[in-house]
Design an enzyme around this catalytic site. Structure first.
Site, PDB file in Angstrom:
ATOM      1  NE  ARG A  23      -4.359  -1.612   1.705  1.00 14.36           N
ATOM      2  CZ  ARG A  23      -4.845  -2.469   2.584  1.00 14.36           C
ATOM      3  NH1 ARG A  23      -4.353  -2.523   3.797  1.00 14.36           N
ATOM      4  NH2 ARG A  23      -5.844  -3.248   2.255  1.00 14.36           N
ATOM      5  CG  ASP A  24       3.704   4.456   1.160  1.00 12.62           C
ATOM      6  OD1 ASP A  24       3.345   5.178   0.204  1.00 12.62           O
ATOM      7  OD2 ASP A  24       4.432   4.863   2.076  1.00 12.62           O
TER       8      ASP A  24
END
Length: 119
Positions: A23-24
């Site tokens: 997610r990043d």
């Protein structure tokens, strides 16, 4: 650069196989153990792939996958989107550096900029 991208994708696939979505993913989170070995770092925003984070968007805006912005289910492809966005950014920066170093590369830079809408 290609080898690092492949290694990052393999690492993301391995994380997803364990049930995680990073997610990043962004260039700052791709670390190098040596000049030939890329590793994925900073799993601070990682989540369980089966869970849906509702009404919250975390991550670095430029790299957030469209499905996350639309509050749709995420999977391995969400991280690949972010990874490839970072690869594109890295390629652009390399091309810009090459154009500064060698004026004959200016025509290639104009082609790259045209593909990005002139930015």
């Amino acid at each position: 650069m290609l080898a690092a991208g492949i290694q990052a994708a393999q690492g993301l696939r391995a994380a997803y196989a364990k049930g995680l979505i990073h997610r990043d993913v962004k260039p700052a989170n791709i670390l190098f153990a040596d000049e030939h070995t890329a590793k994925i770092g900073d799993f601070g925003l990682a989540g369980v792939a089966a869970e849906k984070a509702e009404n919250e968007i975390w991550g670095t805006p430029y790299y957030v996958a469209p499905e996350r912005l639309n509050n749709e289910p995420e999977d391995f492809r969400s991280d690949i989107f972010a990874s490839e966005t970072g690869q594109g950014e890295a390629a652009q920066r390399l091309a810009e550096a090459a154009a500064k170093a060698k004026p004959e590369y200016q025509s290639e830079m104009s082609i790259l900029k045209a593909g990005r809408g002139g930015n």
